[in-house]
Design a protein around this motif. Structure first.
Motif, short mmCIF file in Angstrom:
data_model
loop_
_atom_site.label_atom_id
_atom_site.label_comp_id
_atom_site.label_asym_id
_atom_site.label_seq_id
_atom_site.Cartn_x
_atom_site.Cartn_y
_atom_site.Cartn_z
N SER A 26 -86.79 68.85 34.87
CA SER A 26 -85.33 68.96 34.84
C SER A 26 -84.87 68.86 33.40
O SER A 26 -85.24 67.92 32.69
N VAL A 27 -84.08 69.84 32.94
CA VAL A 27 -83.64 69.88 31.53
C VAL A 27 -82.11 69.98 31.48
O VAL A 27 -81.46 70.37 32.46
N SER A 28 -81.55 69.63 30.33
CA SER A 28 -80.09 69.65 30.18
C SER A 28 -79.59 70.82 29.36
O SER A 28 -78.41 70.92 29.06
N GLU A 29 -80.50 71.72 28.97
CA GLU A 29 -80.12 72.91 28.23
C GLU A 29 -80.64 74.14 28.96
O GLU A 29 -81.82 74.21 29.31
N MET A 30 -79.74 75.12 29.15
CA MET A 30 -80.13 76.32 29.88
C MET A 30 -81.26 77.06 29.17
O MET A 30 -82.16 77.62 29.81
N GLY A 31 -81.21 77.08 27.83
CA GLY A 31 -82.27 77.76 27.09
C GLY A 31 -83.64 77.15 27.34
O GLY A 31 -84.64 77.88 27.44
N LEU A 32 -83.69 75.83 27.44
CA LEU A 32 -84.96 75.15 27.72
C LEU A 32 -85.47 75.49 29.11
O LEU A 32 -86.68 75.66 29.32
N MET A 33 -84.54 75.58 30.07
CA MET A 33 -84.97 75.89 31.42
C MET A 33 -85.57 77.30 31.48
O MET A 33 -86.62 77.52 32.09
#
Length: 294
Positions: free
Chosen positions: A219-226
């Motif tokens: 689970s990540v808080s940045e769309m780019g990381l996802m």
């Protein structure tokens, strides 16, 4: 009522004569003809029913009444100057402040550049934030948002398009695990998800309704990381179709998930919309921005 004072300009003439000692000196200070100054003083005296100056060969000497009125006239003068300064401040062009989650694509950036070229002197300030800023409080002039419900009715709203989501994976993931053809095929698959305190969690909640918590491996808080995690083959994830269209490494598992559809909206604060440059920009930007979704 004889002393119903109406002509504010005469106060400026009155103060000029008091400060300079004669209608001739006042006329030079004001940049008008001496007879005009003399007429305005006479008109003012007739209007208020008072003699303001004792005339003699040495000039105009303020009477007792004139001296008692001076502080009030100076207060009016100061108020008028404050009014002029404030109107200048309010009319001076300020940057158009736009808030949106994430950054803009090259196609959208080109729209801003085109508008600036056509409107010299207009500038923009961009606030990249997932947090919903308060337009009514002046935190921004324009907001580009994705939402399911109707926005605050006090805001000016233009619907741009419908944002749609689907489940995507990478070729590497597909080679190792295959791809599900529907939510019923999720068993045995791994997922990555996006969570952010300032973003509604409907995407994450949709996953939780269809998979077990242990299937969510990241689970990540940045769309780019996802999206990077999906490309790396760490798991499957929900991606906006517009973002996915520009990434050839992503493979769609199955069709659009209609229940996740949201409206792409352009919201404008009414106070900001009264500024000519903001109104011109919204009319220019809205159709061109909508075209980037087609």
């Amino acid at each position: 009522m004889k002393n119903a004072f109406r002509n504010w300009t005469d106060l400026r003439v009155f103060l000029a004569v008091v400060r300079n000692g004669s209608t001739l000196a006042a006329s030079r200070k004001l940049g008008v003809a001496q007879p005009t100054v003399a007429r305005r003083i006479e008109a003012l005296e007739n209007e208020i029913g008072l003699t303001l100056f004792d005339r003699d060969t040495r000039g105009f000497k303020p009477t007792k009444e004139a001296r008692s009125l001076c502080p009030l006239a100076e207060a009016v003068e100061e108020a008028i100057e404050d009014f002029a300064r404030k109107t200048h401040e309010l009319s001076k062009r300020r940057p158009i402040r736009i808030t949106a989650p994430g950054s803009f694509s090259d196609r959208v950036t080109d729209i801003f550049s085109e508008f600036i070229a056509l409107n010299p002197g207009v500038s923009f300030e961009f606030v990249s934030s997932f947090k919903v800023l308060d337009l009514s409080a002046g935190e921004a002039d324009i907001a580009l948002r994705v939402a399911k419900s109707e926005p605050d009715e006090t805001l000016i709203c233009r619907k741009i398009s419908t944002a749609k989501w689907a489940l995507f994976g990478s070729q590497g993931y597909a080679d190792r695990h295959g791809l599900p053809s529907s939510p019923e095929d999720f068993q045995g698959h791994k997922f990555v998800t996006f969570e952010h305190d300032d973003v509604p969690d409907y995407l994450h909640n949709w996953l939780l309704r269809h998979v077990s918590p242990d299937q969510i491996v990241l689970s990540v808080s940045e769309m780019g990381l996802m999206m990077a995690s999906i490309r790396a083959g760490q798991g499957l994830g929900l991606v906006n179709l517009r973002l996915a269209a520009s990434d050839r490494s992503l493979i769609r598992c199955f069709g659009d998930i209609e229940e996740l559809s949201r409206s792409n909206m352009m919201l404008i604060a009414p106070v900001a919309y009264r500024r000519p440059e903001v109104k011109a920009f919204t009319k220019f930007f809205a159709p061109r921005y909508a075209a980037t979704f087609k």
